[in-house]
Design a protein around this motif. Structure first.
Motif, PDB file in Angstrom:
ATOM      1  N   LEU A   4      47.938  42.701   5.685  1.00  0.00           N
ATOM      2  CA  LEU A   4      47.600  44.118   5.587  1.00  0.00           C
ATOM      3  C   LEU A   4      48.732  44.995   6.130  1.00  0.00           C
ATOM      4  O   LEU A   4      49.052  46.044   5.556  1.00  0.00           O
ATOM      5  CB  LEU A   4      46.302  44.391   6.352  1.00  0.00           C
ATOM      6  CG  LEU A   4      45.544  45.665   5.976  1.00  0.00           C
ATOM      7  CD1 LEU A   4      45.105  45.629   4.520  1.00  0.00           C
ATOM      8  CD2 LEU A   4      44.327  45.849   6.881  1.00  0.00           C
ATOM      9  N   THR A   5      49.350  44.550   7.228  1.00  0.00           N
ATOM     10  CA  THR A   5      50.482  45.295   7.775  1.00  0.00           C
ATOM     11  C   THR A   5      51.637  45.313   6.783  1.00  0.00           C
ATOM     12  O   THR A   5      52.281  46.345   6.568  1.00  0.00           O
ATOM     13  CB  THR A   5      50.948  44.669   9.100  1.00  0.00           C
ATOM     14  OG1 THR A   5      49.862  44.693  10.039  1.00  0.00           O
ATOM     15  CG2 THR A   5      52.135  45.424   9.679  1.00  0.00           C
ATOM     16  N   VAL A   9      53.562  48.531   5.051  1.00  0.00           N
ATOM     17  CA  VAL A   9      55.011  48.734   5.081  1.00  0.00           C
ATOM     18  C   VAL A   9      55.551  48.877   3.661  1.00  0.00           C
ATOM     19  O   VAL A   9      56.383  49.747   3.374  1.00  0.00           O
ATOM     20  CB  VAL A   9      55.688  47.559   5.813  1.00  0.00           C
ATOM     21  CG1 VAL A   9      57.207  47.664   5.694  1.00  0.00           C
ATOM     22  CG2 VAL A   9      55.273  47.523   7.274  1.00  0.00           C
ATOM     23  N   PHE A  10      55.098  48.024   2.764  1.00  0.00           N
ATOM     24  CA  PHE A  10      55.535  48.075   1.366  1.00  0.00           C
ATOM     25  C   PHE A  10      55.196  49.435   0.731  1.00  0.00           C
ATOM     26  O   PHE A  10      56.043  50.061   0.085  1.00  0.00           O
ATOM     27  CB  PHE A  10      54.865  46.932   0.599  1.00  0.00           C
ATOM     28  CG  PHE A  10      54.981  47.019  -0.894  1.00  0.00           C
ATOM     29  CD1 PHE A  10      56.213  46.941  -1.528  1.00  0.00           C
ATOM     30  CD2 PHE A  10      53.851  47.185  -1.673  1.00  0.00           C
ATOM     31  CE1 PHE A  10      56.316  47.020  -2.918  1.00  0.00           C
ATOM     32  CE2 PHE A  10      53.933  47.273  -3.051  1.00  0.00           C
ATOM     33  CZ  PHE A  10      55.175  47.186  -3.676  1.00  0.00           C
ATOM     34  N   VAL A  11      53.984  49.892   0.935  1.00  0.00           N
ATOM     35  CA  VAL A  11      53.568  51.179   0.361  1.00  0.00           C
ATOM     36  C   VAL A  11      54.407  52.314   0.932  1.00  0.00           C
ATOM     37  O   VAL A  11      54.841  53.219   0.204  1.00  0.00           O
ATOM     38  CB  VAL A  11      52.066  51.418   0.629  1.00  0.00           C
ATOM     39  CG1 VAL A  11      51.688  52.871   0.337  1.00  0.00           C
ATOM     40  CG2 VAL A  11      51.225  50.486  -0.224  1.00  0.00           C
ATOM     41  N   ARG A  12      54.680  52.288   2.246  1.00  0.00           N
ATOM     42  CA  ARG A  12      55.484  53.349   2.846  1.00  0.00           C
ATOM     43  C   ARG A  12      56.912  53.316   2.300  1.00  0.00           C
ATOM     44  O   ARG A  12      57.499  54.378   2.028  1.00  0.00           O
ATOM     45  CB  ARG A  12      55.496  53.188   4.376  1.00  0.00           C
ATOM     46  CG  ARG A  12      56.186  54.318   5.115  1.00  0.00           C
ATOM     47  CD  ARG A  12      55.475  55.644   4.909  1.00  0.00           C
ATOM     48  NE  ARG A  12      54.110  55.604   5.363  1.00  0.00           N
ATOM     49  CZ  ARG A  12      53.734  55.852   6.622  1.00  0.00           C
ATOM     50  NH1 ARG A  12      54.624  56.193   7.525  1.00  0.00           N
ATOM     51  NH2 ARG A  12      52.456  55.800   6.940  1.00  0.00           N
ATOM     52  N   ALA A  13      57.466  52.120   2.110  1.00  0.00           N
ATOM     53  CA  ALA A  13      58.818  52.010   1.564  1.00  0.00           C
ATOM     54  C   ALA A  13      58.882  52.558   0.147  1.00  0.00           C
ATOM     55  O   ALA A  13      59.856  53.212  -0.237  1.00  0.00           O
ATOM     56  CB  ALA A  13      59.270  50.553   1.599  1.00  0.00           C
ATOM     57  N   VAL A  14      57.843  52.324  -0.633  1.00  0.00           N
ATOM     58  CA  VAL A  14      57.799  52.848  -1.999  1.00  0.00           C
ATOM     59  C   VAL A  14      57.630  54.369  -1.977  1.00  0.00           C
ATOM     60  O   VAL A  14      58.310  55.105  -2.702  1.00  0.00           O
ATOM     61  CB  VAL A  14      56.664  52.189  -2.799  1.00  0.00           C
ATOM     62  CG1 VAL A  14      56.507  52.864  -4.166  1.00  0.00           C
ATOM     63  CG2 VAL A  14      56.931  50.700  -2.975  1.00  0.00           C
ATOM     64  N   ASP A  15      56.735  54.855  -1.155  1.00  0.00           N
ATOM     65  CA  ASP A  15      56.474  56.293  -1.099  1.00  0.00           C
ATOM     66  C   ASP A  15      57.721  57.081  -0.700  1.00  0.00           C
ATOM     67  O   ASP A  15      57.965  58.190  -1.211  1.00  0.00           O
ATOM     68  CB  ASP A  15      55.346  56.592  -0.115  1.00  0.00           C
ATOM     69  CG  ASP A  15      53.976  56.170  -0.627  1.00  0.00           C
ATOM     70  OD1 ASP A  15      53.857  55.946  -1.854  1.00  0.00           O
ATOM     71  OD2 ASP A  15      53.038  56.051   0.181  1.00  0.00           O
ATOM     72  N   LEU A  16      58.513  56.516   0.215  1.00  0.00           N
ATOM     73  CA  LEU A  16      59.693  57.227   0.716  1.00  0.00           C
ATOM     74  C   LEU A  16      60.961  56.851  -0.039  1.00  0.00           C
ATOM     75  O   LEU A  16      62.034  57.409   0.239  1.00  0.00           O
ATOM     76  CB  LEU A  16      59.871  56.941   2.213  1.00  0.00           C
ATOM     77  CG  LEU A  16      58.717  57.404   3.114  1.00  0.00           C
ATOM     78  CD1 LEU A  16      58.971  57.007   4.561  1.00  0.00           C
ATOM     79  CD2 LEU A  16      58.518  58.901   3.002  1.00  0.00           C
ATOM     80  N   SER A  17      60.851  55.857  -0.958  1.00  0.00           N
ATOM     81  CA  SER A  17      61.996  55.406  -1.768  1.00  0.00           C
ATOM     82  C   SER A  17      63.151  54.948  -0.895  1.00  0.00           C
ATOM     83  O   SER A  17      64.323  55.060  -1.281  1.00  0.00           O
ATOM     84  CB  SER A  17      62.471  56.530  -2.705  1.00  0.00           C
ATOM     85  OG  SER A  17      61.422  56.937  -3.556  1.00  0.00           O
ATOM     86  N   SER A  18      62.840  54.417   0.282  1.00  0.00           N
ATOM     87  CA  SER A  18      63.907  54.002   1.188  1.00  0.00           C
ATOM     88  C   SER A  18      63.359  53.095   2.274  1.00  0.00           C
ATOM     89  O   SER A  18      62.365  53.437   2.920  1.00  0.00           O
ATOM     90  CB  SER A  18      64.561  55.240   1.825  1.00  0.00           C
ATOM     91  OG  SER A  18      65.360  54.887   2.935  1.00  0.00           O
ATOM     92  N   PHE A  19      64.038  51.960   2.475  1.00  0.00           N
ATOM     93  CA  PHE A  19      63.659  51.086   3.576  1.00  0.00           C
ATOM     94  C   PHE A  19      63.961  51.767   4.910  1.00  0.00           C
ATOM     95  O   PHE A  19      63.197  51.656   5.865  1.00  0.00           O
ATOM     96  CB  PHE A  19      64.420  49.766   3.478  1.00  0.00           C
ATOM     97  CG  PHE A  19      63.805  48.760   2.555  1.00  0.00           C
ATOM     98  CD1 PHE A  19      64.017  47.400   2.738  1.00  0.00           C
ATOM     99  CD2 PHE A  19      63.016  49.154   1.488  1.00  0.00           C
ATOM    100  CE1 PHE A  19      63.446  46.455   1.892  1.00  0.00           C
ATOM    101  CE2 PHE A  19      62.451  48.231   0.640  1.00  0.00           C
ATOM    102  CZ  PHE A  19      62.663  46.867   0.836  1.00  0.00           C
ATOM    103  N   ALA A  20      65.099  52.481   4.962  1.00  0.00           N
ATOM    104  CA  ALA A  20      65.496  53.124   6.215  1.00  0.00           C
ATOM    105  C   ALA A  20      64.502  54.216   6.609  1.00  0.00           C
ATOM    106  O   ALA A  20      64.113  54.328   7.784  1.00  0.00           O
ATOM    107  CB  ALA A  20      66.903  53.713   6.071  1.00  0.00           C
TER     108      ALA A  20
END
Length: 298
Positions: A4-5, A9-20
């Motif tokens: 779930l964590t 993280v994956f969803v946040r990376a997609v939403d922001l278009s950036s791992f950083a």
């Protein structure tokens, strides 16, 4: 890793278009974000993201997985919220609008018990038969009887049914006789309830058919049901009233119930409140407290 964590993280990376950027908002390192995404990809056996030094994009499988992850995370948050709400005591001002007589006789006693139970809860009650616009007037909760109009933007819950009875005083019945069937009502004086300029018919259930409507006729037209009950007790005619309103008069003999073999019409009583992702604890507590309403209405 916790799946779930990793989804979050994956969803946040997609939403922001950036791992950083995801790492900054989640307060973790960039490599750890990548580790969460790789964990999901290895677990699923598919690539979720195409990454270059300049941009990242979802694969077809990644797009489908992203949408489902958002739904799963939303449900998880809702589940947490339910528990949080259960643990959160009702507090703040609760604004409720309700029909005047039903409110005074049946609803207010239940809500008074509620406010005694929760010291941080305040009540702001409006007793009025004119129907207020719940959303426009800013009410937290409304109680309505009978058929509901368009309730877009509102959640509704049936909390009780009030049964209607035909009744009259012994003095009236001695002088005019006792009706033995619905057809006999036409020969009797009725005390008419007029609301908003309209005379409401008396309704009687029929098996597998719409309720039979009988339009009352008489010399008295009143817009207050308690005044109708008083007039009926004085022998001025027959009345069609909620049982909870005339129960004491029936028990004392001031009024006599009629047409006992005829099924009684039931008016549903609903609680309505503005639609939102979570029902506020103060509204939930009030609606749950009103579950005792059928006992008060008899």
């Amino acid at each position: 890793m916790d799946r779930l964590t990793s989804m979050a993280v994956f969803v946040r990376a997609v939403d922001l278009s950036s791992f950083a950027a995801a790492a900054d908002t989640l307060e973790m390192s960039g490599p750890m974000v990548g580790k969460h995404v790789r964990f999901l990809e290895e677990r699923l056996g598919v690539r979720l993201l195409n990454r270059t030094t300049r941009r990242q994009s979802l694969t077809e499988a990644g797009q489908a997985y992203y949408e489902r992850c958002r739904a799963v995370l939303s449900e998880a948050e809702a589940a947490d919220a339910v528990v949080a709400d259960e643990l959160s005591a009702p507090r703040g001002r609760l604004r409720v609008t309700m029909p005047a007589l039903l409110g005074r006789h049946c609803l207010a006693p239940l809500l008074m018990k509620l406010v005694r139970k929760y010291p941080h809860l305040e009540l702001d009650l409006s007793f009025g038969d004119p129907i207020a616009d719940i959303l426009e007037a800013g009410y937290d909760l409304a109680i309505r009887t009978g058929d509901l109009d368009d309730q877009s933007g509102l959640i509704t819950r049936r909390i009780a049914s009030q049964r209607m009875v035909v009744c009259g005083a012994r003095s009236y019945l001695r002088a005019n006789g006792k009706p033995k069937s619905l057809d006999d009502l036409a020969a009797h004086q009725a005390i008419i309830y007029r609301r908003s300029g309209r005379v409401r018919p008396w309704l009687f259930p029929q098996a597998d058919q719409p309720a039979r409507e009988i339009m009352p006729s008489g010399r008295l037209r009143l817009d207050d049901m308690e005044a109708i009950a008083d007039a009926a007790a004085q022998g001025m005619g027959l009345a069609w009233l909620p049982y909870w309103l005339v129960r004491e008069r029936l028990n004392s003999g001031a009024l006599v119930g009629l047409l006992e073999g005829q099924p009684e019409f039931l008016y549903d009583c609903h609680a309505l409140w503005p639609r939102s992702p979570r029902i506020p604890p103060k509204v939930r507590a009030a609606v749950d407290a009103l579950a005792a309403l059928p006992k008060l209405m008899g």
